[in-house]
Design a protein around this motif. Structure first.
Motif, PDB file in Angstrom:
ATOM      1  N   GLU A 136     -10.730 -38.306  24.204  1.00 42.71           N
ATOM      2  CA  GLU A 136     -11.180 -39.094  23.058  1.00 42.71           C
ATOM      3  C   GLU A 136     -12.708 -39.112  22.972  1.00 42.71           C
ATOM      4  O   GLU A 136     -13.299 -38.917  21.909  1.00 42.71           O
ATOM      5  CB  GLU A 136     -10.628 -40.526  23.178  1.00 42.71           C
ATOM      6  CG  GLU A 136     -11.067 -41.477  22.093  1.00 42.71           C
ATOM      7  CD  GLU A 136     -10.530 -41.112  20.720  1.00 42.71           C
ATOM      8  OE1 GLU A 136      -9.481 -40.448  20.658  1.00 42.71           O
ATOM      9  OE2 GLU A 136     -11.171 -41.476  19.713  1.00 42.71           O
ATOM     10  N   ALA A 137     -13.341 -39.319  24.124  1.00 43.12           N
ATOM     11  CA  ALA A 137     -14.808 -39.346  24.174  1.00 43.12           C
ATOM     12  C   ALA A 137     -15.390 -38.008  23.734  1.00 43.12           C
ATOM     13  O   ALA A 137     -16.379 -37.947  22.988  1.00 43.12           O
ATOM     14  CB  ALA A 137     -15.280 -39.694  25.583  1.00 43.12           C
ATOM     15  N   ARG A 191     -15.217 -37.624  19.932  1.00 45.96           N
ATOM     16  CA  ARG A 191     -16.259 -38.409  19.248  1.00 45.96           C
ATOM     17  C   ARG A 191     -17.629 -37.786  19.435  1.00 45.96           C
ATOM     18  O   ARG A 191     -18.442 -37.751  18.514  1.00 45.96           O
ATOM     19  CB  ARG A 191     -16.273 -39.846  19.783  1.00 45.96           C
ATOM     20  CG  ARG A 191     -14.995 -40.585  19.464  1.00 45.96           C
ATOM     21  CD  ARG A 191     -15.129 -42.056  19.807  1.00 45.96           C
ATOM     22  NE  ARG A 191     -13.822 -42.708  19.755  1.00 45.96           N
ATOM     23  CZ  ARG A 191     -13.616 -43.992  20.057  1.00 45.96           C
ATOM     24  NH1 ARG A 191     -14.631 -44.753  20.424  1.00 45.96           N
ATOM     25  NH2 ARG A 191     -12.414 -44.504  19.984  1.00 45.96           N
ATOM     26  N   ALA A 192     -17.883 -37.281  20.641  1.00 50.39           N
ATOM     27  CA  ALA A 192     -19.187 -36.657  20.901  1.00 50.39           C
ATOM     28  C   ALA A 192     -19.374 -35.419  20.035  1.00 50.39           C
ATOM     29  O   ALA A 192     -20.456 -35.168  19.503  1.00 50.39           O
ATOM     30  CB  ALA A 192     -19.310 -36.297  22.384  1.00 50.39           C
ATOM     31  N   ARG A 193     -18.294 -34.662  19.860  1.00 46.00           N
ATOM     32  CA  ARG A 193     -18.392 -33.459  19.036  1.00 46.00           C
ATOM     33  C   ARG A 193     -18.663 -33.813  17.577  1.00 46.00           C
ATOM     34  O   ARG A 193     -19.467 -33.184  16.902  1.00 46.00           O
ATOM     35  CB  ARG A 193     -17.106 -32.632  19.125  1.00 46.00           C
ATOM     36  CG  ARG A 193     -17.233 -31.276  18.430  1.00 46.00           C
ATOM     37  CD  ARG A 193     -15.931 -30.505  18.460  1.00 46.00           C
ATOM     38  NE  ARG A 193     -14.873 -31.173  17.720  1.00 46.00           N
ATOM     39  CZ  ARG A 193     -14.811 -31.248  16.398  1.00 46.00           C
ATOM     40  NH1 ARG A 193     -15.766 -30.713  15.668  1.00 46.00           N
ATOM     41  NH2 ARG A 193     -13.810 -31.865  15.808  1.00 46.00           N
ATOM     42  N   ARG A 216     -20.140 -36.464  16.454  1.00 44.95           N
ATOM     43  CA  ARG A 216     -21.521 -36.931  16.323  1.00 44.95           C
ATOM     44  C   ARG A 216     -22.497 -35.751  16.320  1.00 44.95           C
ATOM     45  O   ARG A 216     -23.442 -35.705  15.525  1.00 44.95           O
ATOM     46  CB  ARG A 216     -21.872 -37.883  17.462  1.00 44.95           C
ATOM     47  CG  ARG A 216     -23.275 -38.479  17.318  1.00 44.95           C
ATOM     48  CD  ARG A 216     -23.629 -39.345  18.513  1.00 44.95           C
ATOM     49  NE  ARG A 216     -22.706 -40.445  18.679  1.00 44.95           N
ATOM     50  CZ  ARG A 216     -22.846 -41.631  18.064  1.00 44.95           C
ATOM     51  NH1 ARG A 216     -23.854 -41.836  17.251  1.00 44.95           N
ATOM     52  NH2 ARG A 216     -21.965 -42.590  18.275  1.00 44.95           N
ATOM     53  N   ARG A 217     -22.235 -34.791  17.210  1.00 42.99           N
ATOM     54  CA  ARG A 217     -23.098 -33.606  17.296  1.00 42.99           C
ATOM     55  C   ARG A 217     -23.101 -32.864  15.960  1.00 42.99           C
ATOM     56  O   ARG A 217     -24.136 -32.461  15.447  1.00 42.99           O
ATOM     57  CB  ARG A 217     -22.575 -32.695  18.417  1.00 42.99           C
ATOM     58  CG  ARG A 217     -23.581 -31.730  19.011  1.00 42.99           C
ATOM     59  CD  ARG A 217     -22.899 -30.823  20.035  1.00 42.99           C
ATOM     60  NE  ARG A 217     -21.855 -31.502  20.796  1.00 42.99           N
ATOM     61  CZ  ARG A 217     -20.652 -31.019  21.029  1.00 42.99           C
ATOM     62  NH1 ARG A 217     -20.319 -29.823  20.569  1.00 42.99           N
ATOM     63  NH2 ARG A 217     -19.759 -31.709  21.712  1.00 42.99           N
ATOM     64  N   SER A 247     -23.519 -39.487  28.376  1.00 43.08           N
ATOM     65  CA  SER A 247     -23.658 -39.622  26.925  1.00 43.08           C
ATOM     66  C   SER A 247     -22.327 -39.387  26.218  1.00 43.08           C
ATOM     67  O   SER A 247     -22.062 -39.967  25.161  1.00 43.08           O
ATOM     68  CB  SER A 247     -24.741 -38.681  26.401  1.00 43.08           C
ATOM     69  OG  SER A 247     -24.204 -37.418  26.093  1.00 43.08           O
ATOM     70  N   ILE A 248     -21.468 -38.561  26.819  1.00 43.92           N
ATOM     71  CA  ILE A 248     -20.125 -38.367  26.251  1.00 43.92           C
ATOM     72  C   ILE A 248     -19.304 -39.640  26.449  1.00 43.92           C
ATOM     73  O   ILE A 248     -18.669 -40.137  25.521  1.00 43.92           O
ATOM     74  CB  ILE A 248     -19.423 -37.159  26.906  1.00 43.92           C
ATOM     75  CG1 ILE A 248     -20.103 -35.856  26.471  1.00 43.92           C
ATOM     76  CG2 ILE A 248     -17.934 -37.133  26.531  1.00 43.92           C
ATOM     77  CD1 ILE A 248     -19.665 -34.630  27.254  1.00 43.92           C
ATOM     78  N   ASP A 303     -20.338 -42.601  26.809  1.00 48.04           N
ATOM     79  CA  ASP A 303     -20.881 -43.698  26.009  1.00 48.04           C
ATOM     80  C   ASP A 303     -20.279 -43.752  24.609  1.00 48.04           C
ATOM     81  O   ASP A 303     -20.301 -44.798  23.954  1.00 48.04           O
ATOM     82  CB  ASP A 303     -22.405 -43.589  25.916  1.00 48.04           C
ATOM     83  CG  ASP A 303     -23.093 -43.984  27.225  1.00 48.04           C
ATOM     84  OD1 ASP A 303     -22.432 -44.617  28.062  1.00 48.04           O
ATOM     85  OD2 ASP A 303     -24.274 -43.644  27.408  1.00 48.04           O
ATOM     86  N   GLU A 304     -19.734 -42.627  24.163  1.00 49.01           N
ATOM     87  CA  GLU A 304     -19.095 -42.588  22.838  1.00 49.01           C
ATOM     88  C   GLU A 304     -17.890 -43.521  22.778  1.00 49.01           C
ATOM     89  O   GLU A 304     -17.434 -43.878  21.690  1.00 49.01           O
ATOM     90  CB  GLU A 304     -18.632 -41.159  22.513  1.00 49.01           C
ATOM     91  CG  GLU A 304     -19.746 -40.164  22.305  1.00 49.01           C
ATOM     92  CD  GLU A 304     -20.484 -40.395  21.004  1.00 49.01           C
ATOM     93  OE1 GLU A 304     -19.892 -40.991  20.085  1.00 49.01           O
ATOM     94  OE2 GLU A 304     -21.662 -39.990  20.919  1.00 49.01           O
ATOM     95  N   GLY A 329     -17.817 -46.510  23.511  1.00 47.94           N
ATOM     96  CA  GLY A 329     -18.232 -47.809  22.979  1.00 47.94           C
ATOM     97  C   GLY A 329     -18.010 -48.947  23.942  1.00 47.94           C
ATOM     98  O   GLY A 329     -18.971 -49.512  24.457  1.00 47.94           O
TER      99      GLY A 329
END
Lengths: 151, 151
Positions: A135-136, A139-141, A143-144, B112-113, B115-116, B118
């Motif tokens: 899941e993380a 979301r990181a992708r 955002r990128r 940082s991943i 941290d996505e 939340g």
DNA sequence: TATTGTTATACTCTATAACTATA
DNA sequence: TATAGTTATAGAGTATAACAATA
């Protein structure tokens, strides 16, 4: 938890887990790169550029990995009719079966590693945590991708 | 947790996390294989065969990866005096520094991943789970080694 | 003979640069 | 001009098989 360990780098577990996944995949003659491609394509047919972005690799890498899968009959290429530059990449039935056996191999290996923890709740937590990381990563992708478009 | 997902393979997160670690390491010009080797050597000098077993790779792979690190001044080879077939591999100060910068890069990327996600407890759990998997991997390797010796 | 490590060789994944075809 | 995808090329990691040195 790791207080008696001389050194506990955060990436260490990821790097070794990845190697175990690689070994499990090797038993069904699938590479890590092929596995990532198969899973992504199982979520729907896509074009090369889109795959490169989602898998975080270069265009030529996509070409090379896809080529291997095409030769095994696991993936089909088809030119788009609207934009004739684009080529849609899709999983075949052979590809679905290949992914299923790859998934079996990986699941078995990871489960047997997790089982070493002994405590059932801990095992369940460890396996579930992989879903959380997934899941993380999603979301990181996203955002990128958003950052790239705003530039 | 993943009920709305069309497909949630257990190895998917591992494979993608590994790619992110690979990308983080690339920023300090270190490969995944070199990283695994550096971490293992940071826990103490070892011979080639022992490293191959612990890292789950072949002998020639160890030679190749070590050779790259030797040329960068990160690892030193020294023949054993008791058994002149064995060669002890040890991290140099340069190697320690290289590992430290690699570790910084990986930690930053993974954090940082995570941290996505939340939610702070969820982030903490995700990071901690990597330590749990590390423990599971250690136990699995010890069991594998024991099985080999009993055969 | 058995073990330790290396060399020889081949295959895959990765990247950058250059190219083709299409828009 | 810009974009989608490929080809050309090079470097790294991996493996198996064959070899050298030592035990």
């Amino acid at each position: 938890m790791a207080s008696e360990e001389p050194y506990e780098p955060i990436g260490w577990a990821v790097a070794r887990l990845a190697r175990q996944v690689e070994l499990a995949l090797a038993t069904v003659d699938v590479s890590s790169a092929q596995y990532r491609m198969l899973v992504q394509l199982a979520r729907g047919a896509e074009a090369s550029t889109s795959l490169a972005e989602k898998l975080a690799v270069s265009g030529p890498s996509v070409t090379a990995v896809v080529e291997g899968l095409v030769q095994r009959g696991a993936v089909e290429r088809s030119r788009s009719v609207e934009d004739r530059r684009q080529i849609s990449l899709a999983l075949t039935e052979t590809g679905c079966a290949l992914l299923a056996s790859a998934e079996d191999a990986v699941r078995g290996r990871l489960q047997s590693i997790a089982d070493e923890l002994g405590s059932e709740p801990l095992v369940t937590m460890a396996v579930a945590s992989l879903g959380v990381w997934g899941e993380a990563l999603d979301r990181a992708r996203i955002r990128r991708q958003a950052l790239l478009r705003s530039n």
